[in-house]
Design a protein around this motif. Structure first.
Motif, short mmCIF file in Angstrom:
data_model
loop_
_atom_site.label_atom_id
_atom_site.label_comp_id
_atom_site.label_asym_id
_atom_site.label_seq_id
_atom_site.Cartn_x
_atom_site.Cartn_y
_atom_site.Cartn_z
N GLU A 138 0.99 -1.32 -0.13
CA GLU A 138 -0.02 -0.05 -0.10
C GLU A 138 1.07 1.23 0.07
OE1 GLU A 138 -2.52 -0.44 3.59
OE2 GLU A 138 -3.69 -2.07 2.49
N PRO A 139 0.72 2.08 -1.06
CA PRO A 139 1.74 3.33 -1.11
C PRO A 139 1.33 4.05 0.12
CG PRO A 139 0.46 2.95 -3.25
CD PRO A 139 -0.08 2.04 -2.21
N PHE A 140 2.53 4.76 0.45
CA PHE A 140 2.47 5.66 1.40
C PHE A 140 1.67 6.90 1.11
CE2 PHE A 140 6.33 3.64 3.24
CZ PHE A 140 5.64 2.62 3.99
N PRO A 141 1.03 7.73 1.91
CA PRO A 141 0.48 8.79 1.45
C PRO A 141 1.67 9.84 1.17
CG PRO A 141 -0.07 8.39 3.86
CD PRO A 141 0.87 7.17 3.65
N THR A 142 1.29 10.72 0.11
CA THR A 142 2.35 11.90 -0.08
C THR A 142 1.80 12.86 0.72
OG1 THR A 142 1.17 12.46 -1.96
CG2 THR A 142 3.01 10.93 -2.42
N VAL A 143 2.61 13.84 0.58
CA VAL A 143 2.14 15.37 1.18
C VAL A 143 1.02 15.73 0.35
CG1 VAL A 143 2.77 17.70 1.83
CG2 VAL A 143 4.38 15.82 2.35
N ARG A 144 1.14 15.69 -0.91
CA ARG A 144 0.17 16.02 -1.65
C ARG A 144 -1.31 15.45 -1.59
NH1 ARG A 144 0.29 16.14 -8.41
NH2 ARG A 144 -1.75 17.26 -8.65
N SER A 145 -1.23 14.25 -1.38
CA SER A 145 -2.52 13.66 -1.24
C SER A 145 -3.11 13.93 -0.03
CB SER A 145 -2.21 12.05 -1.46
OG SER A 145 -1.57 11.37 -0.37
N LEU A 146 -2.17 13.88 1.21
CA LEU A 146 -2.79 14.32 2.41
C LEU A 146 -3.46 15.60 2.36
CD1 LEU A 146 0.13 13.26 4.61
CD2 LEU A 146 -2.22 12.12 4.53
N ARG A 147 -2.79 16.86 1.58
CA ARG A 147 -3.46 18.09 1.36
C ARG A 147 -4.66 18.10 0.80
NH1 ARG A 147 2.26 21.05 -0.24
NH2 ARG A 147 3.00 21.09 1.85
N GLU A 148 -4.69 17.01 -0.41
CA GLU A 148 -5.90 16.98 -1.10
C GLU A 148 -7.12 16.49 -0.21
OE1 GLU A 148 -4.71 14.66 -4.38
OE2 GLU A 148 -3.78 16.44 -5.54
N GLN A 149 -6.77 15.35 0.40
CA GLN A 149 -7.86 14.66 1.57
C GLN A 149 -8.34 15.96 2.56
OE1 GLN A 149 -6.01 11.45 3.35
NE2 GLN A 149 -5.96 10.22 1.66
N HIS A 150 -7.25 16.71 2.86
CA HIS A 150 -7.43 17.50 4.18
C HIS A 150 -8.45 18.81 3.31
CE1 HIS A 150 -7.40 20.13 7.74
NE2 HIS A 150 -6.64 21.08 6.70
N ALA A 151 -8.23 19.28 2.13
CA ALA A 151 -9.11 20.12 1.43
C ALA A 151 -10.29 19.71 1.38
CB ALA A 151 -8.24 20.56 0.09
N GLY A 152 -10.27 18.45 0.82
CA GLY A 152 -11.86 17.66 0.60
C GLY A 152 -12.61 17.72 1.63
N ALA A 153 -12.04 17.37 2.82
CA ALA A 153 -12.79 17.27 4.15
C ALA A 153 -13.25 18.96 4.59
CB ALA A 153 -12.00 16.61 5.27
N ILE A 154 -12.40 19.86 4.53
CA ILE A 154 -12.66 21.34 4.66
C ILE A 154 -13.81 21.62 3.82
CG2 ILE A 154 -11.94 23.52 4.89
CD1 ILE A 154 -9.21 22.39 5.86
N GLY A 155 -13.55 21.57 2.31
CA GLY A 155 -14.60 21.68 1.47
C GLY A 155 -16.17 21.03 1.77
N GLY A 156 -15.93 19.93 1.98
CA GLY A 156 -17.04 19.21 2.42
C GLY A 156 -17.88 19.81 3.60
#
Length: 128
Positions: free
Chosen positions: A97-115
């Motif tokens: 399982e690929p480790f999360p990248t800084v970019r993917s973590l930012r995208e998840q965080h932005a999606g959670a905030i946007g949601g």
């Protein structure tokens, strides 16, 4: 002296028990052999229970993925008065399982905030 058919290796690694790909229990391995594993868990199980479990191997330098041994087996023993169990190792596969990248973590965080912002806006609109 106790004699076993398969050599056991003392290994302390994270283990999770899953049902339908949802983690239901977690703990740490005590030892492993080619036919089974013993581990302690935070919760309880029963002897005879069929289980799917995953053992996470240590991260190595420069690794891009986490390596897990995903297993299917059956609980064959519980140490009296403890949450230590032994389970068979009937089928297994190595999963990366690929480790999360800084970019993917930012995208998840932005999606959670946007949601959350969208939900708050809907609530404010419905309240008015």
């Amino acid at each position: 002296m106790e004699q076993r058919r398969h050599q056991r290796f003392p290994l302390k690694l994270p283990v999770t028990v899953m049902e339908a790909d949802v983690v239901t229990n977690s703990g740490e391995t005590l030892d492993m052999s080619s036919c089974g594993v013993s581990f302690t868990l935070s919760g309880s199980m029963f002897v005879g229970q069929s289980i799917e479990y995953s053992i996470t191997f240590p991260r190595v330098a420069k690794a891009r993925a986490e390596v897990k041994l995903r297993c299917v087996g059956k609980v064959v023993r519980q140490e009296r008065g403890t949450t230590a169990y032994a389970a068979t190792l009937e089928r297994y596969e190595f999963v990366r399982e690929p480790f999360p990248t800084v970019r993917s973590l930012r995208e998840q965080h932005a999606g959670a905030i946007g949601g959350a912002s969208a939900a708050a806006a809907r609530t404010a609109t419905n309240s008015a």
